[in-house]
Motif scaffolding. Structure first.
Motif, PDB file in Angstrom:
ATOM      1  N   VAL A 144      21.106  22.143   5.816  1.00  0.00           N
ATOM      2  CA  VAL A 144      22.549  22.370   5.953  1.00  0.00           C
ATOM      3  C   VAL A 144      22.804  23.746   6.586  1.00  0.00           C
ATOM      4  CG1 VAL A 144      24.675  22.758   4.636  1.00  0.00           C
ATOM      5  CG2 VAL A 144      23.204  20.820   4.068  1.00  0.00           C
ATOM      6  N   LYS A 145      22.071  24.764   6.116  1.00  0.00           N
ATOM      7  CA  LYS A 145      22.285  26.117   6.666  1.00  0.00           C
ATOM      8  C   LYS A 145      21.979  26.159   8.167  1.00  0.00           C
ATOM      9  CE  LYS A 145      20.154  28.390   3.236  1.00  0.00           C
ATOM     10  NZ  LYS A 145      19.591  29.405   2.370  1.00  0.00           N
ATOM     11  N   ARG A 146      20.863  25.579   8.560  1.00  0.00           N
ATOM     12  CA  ARG A 146      20.508  25.577   9.989  1.00  0.00           C
ATOM     13  C   ARG A 146      21.587  24.866  10.811  1.00  0.00           C
ATOM     14  NH1 ARG A 146      15.462  24.771   7.761  1.00  0.00           N
ATOM     15  NH2 ARG A 146      15.551  22.521   8.031  1.00  0.00           N
ATOM     16  N   HIS A 147      22.089  23.782  10.248  1.00  0.00           N
ATOM     17  CA  HIS A 147      23.140  23.017  10.918  1.00  0.00           C
ATOM     18  C   HIS A 147      24.404  23.877  11.078  1.00  0.00           C
ATOM     19  CE1 HIS A 147      25.676  19.384  11.648  1.00  0.00           C
ATOM     20  NE2 HIS A 147      26.577  20.076  10.965  1.00  0.00           N
ATOM     21  N   VAL A 148      24.785  24.562   9.991  1.00  0.00           N
ATOM     22  CA  VAL A 148      26.006  25.378  10.035  1.00  0.00           C
ATOM     23  C   VAL A 148      25.825  26.553  11.004  1.00  0.00           C
ATOM     24  CG1 VAL A 148      27.489  26.894   8.666  1.00  0.00           C
ATOM     25  CG2 VAL A 148      26.750  24.715   7.715  1.00  0.00           C
ATOM     26  N   PHE A 149      24.668  27.199  10.994  1.00  0.00           N
ATOM     27  CA  PHE A 149      24.419  28.308  11.943  1.00  0.00           C
ATOM     28  C   PHE A 149      24.616  27.803  13.371  1.00  0.00           C
ATOM     29  CE2 PHE A 149      20.921  30.415   9.077  1.00  0.00           C
ATOM     30  CZ  PHE A 149      21.900  30.815   8.189  1.00  0.00           C
ATOM     31  N   ASN A 150      24.003  26.668  13.636  1.00  0.00           N
ATOM     32  CA  ASN A 150      24.036  26.132  14.994  1.00  0.00           C
ATOM     33  C   ASN A 150      25.455  25.779  15.430  1.00  0.00           C
ATOM     34  OD1 ASN A 150      22.519  25.229  17.353  1.00  0.00           O
ATOM     35  ND2 ASN A 150      23.177  23.186  16.761  1.00  0.00           N
ATOM     36  N   ARG A 151      26.185  25.091  14.539  1.00  0.00           N
ATOM     37  CA  ARG A 151      27.563  24.693  14.875  1.00  0.00           C
ATOM     38  C   ARG A 151      28.437  25.934  15.064  1.00  0.00           C
ATOM     39  NH1 ARG A 151      27.471  20.386  16.837  1.00  0.00           N
ATOM     40  NH2 ARG A 151      28.986  21.540  18.019  1.00  0.00           N
ATOM     41  N   PHE A 158      29.113  31.626  21.035  1.00  0.00           N
ATOM     42  CA  PHE A 158      28.131  32.716  20.995  1.00  0.00           C
ATOM     43  C   PHE A 158      26.933  32.360  21.870  1.00  0.00           C
ATOM     44  CE2 PHE A 158      30.672  33.388  17.247  1.00  0.00           C
ATOM     45  CZ  PHE A 158      30.818  34.765  17.218  1.00  0.00           C
ATOM     46  N   ASP A 159      26.252  33.403  22.359  1.00  0.00           N
ATOM     47  CA  ASP A 159      25.103  33.162  23.227  1.00  0.00           C
ATOM     48  C   ASP A 159      23.835  32.899  22.427  1.00  0.00           C
ATOM     49  OD1 ASP A 159      26.181  33.718  26.034  1.00  0.00           O
ATOM     50  OD2 ASP A 159      26.910  35.424  24.863  1.00  0.00           O
ATOM     51  N   ALA A 160      23.796  33.437  21.214  1.00  0.00           N
ATOM     52  CA  ALA A 160      22.588  33.234  20.399  1.00  0.00           C
ATOM     53  C   ALA A 160      22.913  33.453  18.941  1.00  0.00           C
ATOM     54  CB  ALA A 160      21.490  34.213  20.823  1.00  0.00           C
ATOM     55  N   ILE A 161      22.089  32.848  18.106  1.00  0.00           N
ATOM     56  CA  ILE A 161      22.188  33.091  16.666  1.00  0.00           C
ATOM     57  C   ILE A 161      20.943  33.887  16.262  1.00  0.00           C
ATOM     58  CG2 ILE A 161      21.314  30.711  16.240  1.00  0.00           C
ATOM     59  CD1 ILE A 161      23.593  32.001  13.712  1.00  0.00           C
ATOM     60  N   ALA A 162      21.179  35.034  15.606  1.00  0.00           N
ATOM     61  CA  ALA A 162      20.057  35.900  15.212  1.00  0.00           C
ATOM     62  C   ALA A 162      19.852  35.825  13.712  1.00  0.00           C
ATOM     63  CB  ALA A 162      20.346  37.343  15.619  1.00  0.00           C
ATOM     64  N   THR A 163      18.585  35.782  13.284  1.00  0.00           N
ATOM     65  CA  THR A 163      18.283  35.803  11.852  1.00  0.00           C
ATOM     66  C   THR A 163      17.374  37.011  11.564  1.00  0.00           C
ATOM     67  OG1 THR A 163      16.452  34.287  12.251  1.00  0.00           O
ATOM     68  CG2 THR A 163      18.512  33.318  11.473  1.00  0.00           C
ATOM     69  N   PHE A 199      21.885  22.617  21.038  1.00  0.00           N
ATOM     70  CA  PHE A 199      21.256  23.607  20.160  1.00  0.00           C
ATOM     71  C   PHE A 199      21.409  25.006  20.752  1.00  0.00           C
ATOM     72  CE2 PHE A 199      18.753  19.710  19.294  1.00  0.00           C
ATOM     73  CZ  PHE A 199      18.971  19.617  17.921  1.00  0.00           C
ATOM     74  N   ALA A 200      21.930  25.928  19.935  1.00  0.00           N
ATOM     75  CA  ALA A 200      22.099  27.313  20.394  1.00  0.00           C
ATOM     76  C   ALA A 200      20.740  28.018  20.454  1.00  0.00           C
ATOM     77  CB  ALA A 200      23.012  28.055  19.425  1.00  0.00           C
ATOM     78  N   ARG A 201      20.659  29.068  21.271  1.00  0.00           N
ATOM     79  CA  ARG A 201      19.448  29.893  21.314  1.00  0.00           C
ATOM     80  C   ARG A 201      19.271  30.563  19.944  1.00  0.00           C
ATOM     81  NH1 ARG A 201      20.136  35.082  24.751  1.00  0.00           N
ATOM     82  NH2 ARG A 201      21.321  33.574  25.923  1.00  0.00           N
ATOM     83  N   LYS A 202      18.021  30.629  19.480  1.00  0.00           N
ATOM     84  CA  LYS A 202      17.758  31.282  18.188  1.00  0.00           C
ATOM     85  C   LYS A 202      16.823  32.468  18.416  1.00  0.00           C
ATOM     86  CE  LYS A 202      18.103  27.053  15.493  1.00  0.00           C
ATOM     87  NZ  LYS A 202      17.849  26.073  16.556  1.00  0.00           N
ATOM     88  N   ARG A 287      30.484  12.246  14.350  1.00  0.00           N
ATOM     89  CA  ARG A 287      31.428  13.043  13.566  1.00  0.00           C
ATOM     90  C   ARG A 287      31.479  14.503  14.020  1.00  0.00           C
ATOM     91  NH1 ARG A 287      32.057  16.449   9.616  1.00  0.00           N
ATOM     92  NH2 ARG A 287      33.868  16.236   8.221  1.00  0.00           N
ATOM     93  N   CYS A 288      30.301  15.137  14.201  1.00  0.00           N
ATOM     94  CA  CYS A 288      30.318  16.579  14.471  1.00  0.00           C
ATOM     95  C   CYS A 288      29.753  16.957  15.837  1.00  0.00           C
ATOM     96  CB  CYS A 288      29.569  17.327  13.370  1.00  0.00           C
ATOM     97  SG  CYS A 288      27.782  17.168  13.502  1.00  0.00           S
ATOM     98  N   GLY A 289      29.168  16.011  16.545  1.00  0.00           N
ATOM     99  CA  GLY A 289      28.669  16.303  17.891  1.00  0.00           C
ATOM    100  C   GLY A 289      27.258  16.861  17.939  1.00  0.00           C
ATOM    101  N   SER A 290      26.643  17.107  16.788  1.00  0.00           N
ATOM    102  CA  SER A 290      25.280  17.662  16.797  1.00  0.00           C
ATOM    103  C   SER A 290      24.283  16.606  17.245  1.00  0.00           C
ATOM    104  CB  SER A 290      24.899  18.142  15.396  1.00  0.00           C
ATOM    105  OG  SER A 290      25.777  19.158  14.992  1.00  0.00           O
ATOM    106  N   PRO A 291      23.270  17.016  18.007  1.00  0.00           N
ATOM    107  CA  PRO A 291      22.293  16.023  18.479  1.00  0.00           C
ATOM    108  C   PRO A 291      21.553  15.395  17.308  1.00  0.00           C
ATOM    109  CG  PRO A 291      21.992  18.167  19.565  1.00  0.00           C
ATOM    110  CD  PRO A 291      22.952  18.384  18.446  1.00  0.00           C
ATOM    111  N   THR A 292      21.380  14.103  17.401  1.00  0.00           N
ATOM    112  CA  THR A 292      20.641  13.406  16.331  1.00  0.00           C
ATOM    113  C   THR A 292      19.848  12.251  16.924  1.00  0.00           C
ATOM    114  OG1 THR A 292      20.857  12.122  14.309  1.00  0.00           O
ATOM    115  CG2 THR A 292      22.729  12.032  15.790  1.00  0.00           C
ATOM    116  N   SER A 293      18.755  11.928  16.248  1.00  0.00           N
ATOM    117  CA  SER A 293      17.939  10.805  16.730  1.00  0.00           C
ATOM    118  C   SER A 293      18.025   9.654  15.742  1.00  0.00           C
ATOM    119  CB  SER A 293      16.480  11.250  16.860  1.00  0.00           C
ATOM    120  OG  SER A 293      16.037  11.724  15.609  1.00  0.00           O
ATOM    121  N   SER A 294      18.893   9.834  14.717  1.00  0.00           N
ATOM    122  CA  SER A 294      18.869   8.819  13.655  1.00  0.00           C
ATOM    123  C   SER A 294      20.189   8.068  13.518  1.00  0.00           C
ATOM    124  CB  SER A 294      18.508   9.493  12.334  1.00  0.00           C
ATOM    125  OG  SER A 294      19.401  10.561  12.090  1.00  0.00           O
TER     126      SER A 294
END
Ligand code: FES
Ligand code: ZN
Length: 313
Positions: A144-151, A158-163, A199-202, A287-294
């Motif tokens: 869920v966290k990775r999904h929220v960061f990406n969205r 944003f150009d990138a998400i930094a952790t 997928f955003a740059r990480k 629903r949210c536009g995130s890429p999925t294979s399932s």
């Protein structure tokens, strides 16, 4: 012991760099390591590869309330990067509220921009997820966290998400992936994961700095942080592997950074995936536009639905 740079009394000794520093020179050392980290990982010729990001780009920094992410945020802003913090409120009683307050105070004190995503409002409060789904909550929470960061990165332009992952996190992960010869993970591991459709740059700008080095910086900068472990996951990730690597580092100072840099420069290419493996068969979640294979809904939207229905996903 004297500071390597200015000869004042040293306060931080670093065996791996064969050096000791006074507080001010230590902050400069930390800043230089972050700068070198942002220049990118070394290629096979030993030169820096692609930079993680530039000063013209907008960076979203995932803030957990821990020292690594706060240290990262502060140092990037000191270096003049355009940073915005992102805090994901997991709604875990006695933990998320404390972390959120720490992050809010920190951003306010340093005049830093902050965005907050409230998982309760998203129908994904972690205690509810834990109650409704019969799956280990930590893996669901991570997903869920990775999904929220990406969205948040994509939707916010944003150009990138930094952790705030540091060298110890990265080396433990590399070691763990190597022990399992997990070629898919090995091909993706590194301080820069370029953007792909959906997928955003990480990026992980602290990849050259150990936990100890980051902790020293946080301490010298007076960063107040939240260090209570998550009540649902008592052990920090990779505890055993980190212990093994710590012993290796104590016996052979500098080996951790060498191991990781060597992998990036000479090992990683051996695992790179074929073009057709990447992004193949992905379609946007309805629903949210995130890429999925399932199917129609992405994994997180299916979790959301299962939680709402009170069923097992
Ligand atoms: Fe996500 Fe603990 S379950 S932080
Ligand atoms: Zn979705």
């Amino acid at each position: 012991m004297k500071c390597k740079i200015c000869k004042a009394t040293a306060q931080v000794a670093l065996k791996s760099h064969n050096a000791a520093f006074c507080p001010e020179c230590y902050k400069d050392f930390f800043a230089r390591q972050v700068e070198r980290g942002i220049k990118g990982a070394p290629g096979p010729d030993g030169r820096h590869g692609e930079p993680l990001f530039t000063r013209d780009e907008r960076i979203l920094v995932a803030l957990s309330g821990g020292k690594d992410s706060l240290a990262l945020m502060l140092e990037l802003s000191r270096q003049g990067y355009d940073v915005t913090g992102l805090f994901v409120d997991l709604a875990i009683p006695g933990s998320s509220d404390v972390a959120r307050a720490v992050v809010e105070r920190f951003c306010q004190a340093h005049g830093l921009k902050l965005r907050i995503v409230d998982l309760t409002a998203e129908g994904l409060a972690i205690p509810l997820v834990k109650e409704r789904l019969r799956r280990p909550v930590c893996s669901v929470c991570g997903k869920v966290k990775r999904h929220v960061f990406n969205r948040a990165a994509l939707d916010g332009g944003f150009d990138a998400i930094a952790t705030g992952h540091n060298l110890d996190d990265e080396v433990a992960r590399l070691f763990s992936n190597t022990l399992r010869w997990d070629t898919a993970y090995l091909s993706d591991q590194g301080p820069l994961l370029p953007a792909q459709p959906g997928f955003a740059r990480k990026v992980k700008p602290l990849w050259r700095l150990t936990e100890f080095e980051t902790a020293n910086y946080a301490f010298l900068m007076g960063i107040e942080h939240h260090h209570a472990p998550c009540p649902y996951s008592p052990g920090a990730s990779f505890t055993t592997l980190k212990g093994v690597l710590q012993r290796l580092e104590a016996a052979m100072p500098g080996r951790k950074l060498d191991f990781y840099q060597g992998f990036l420069a000479r090992g990683k290419a051996a695992f790179s995936r074929q073009e057709e493996d990447t992004g193949a068969g992905l379609a946007p979640c309805v629903r949210c536009g995130s890429p999925t294979s399932s199917g129609e809904l992405c994994g997180v939207c299916r979790i959301r639905l299962a939680v709402a229905e009170g069923a097992t996903a």
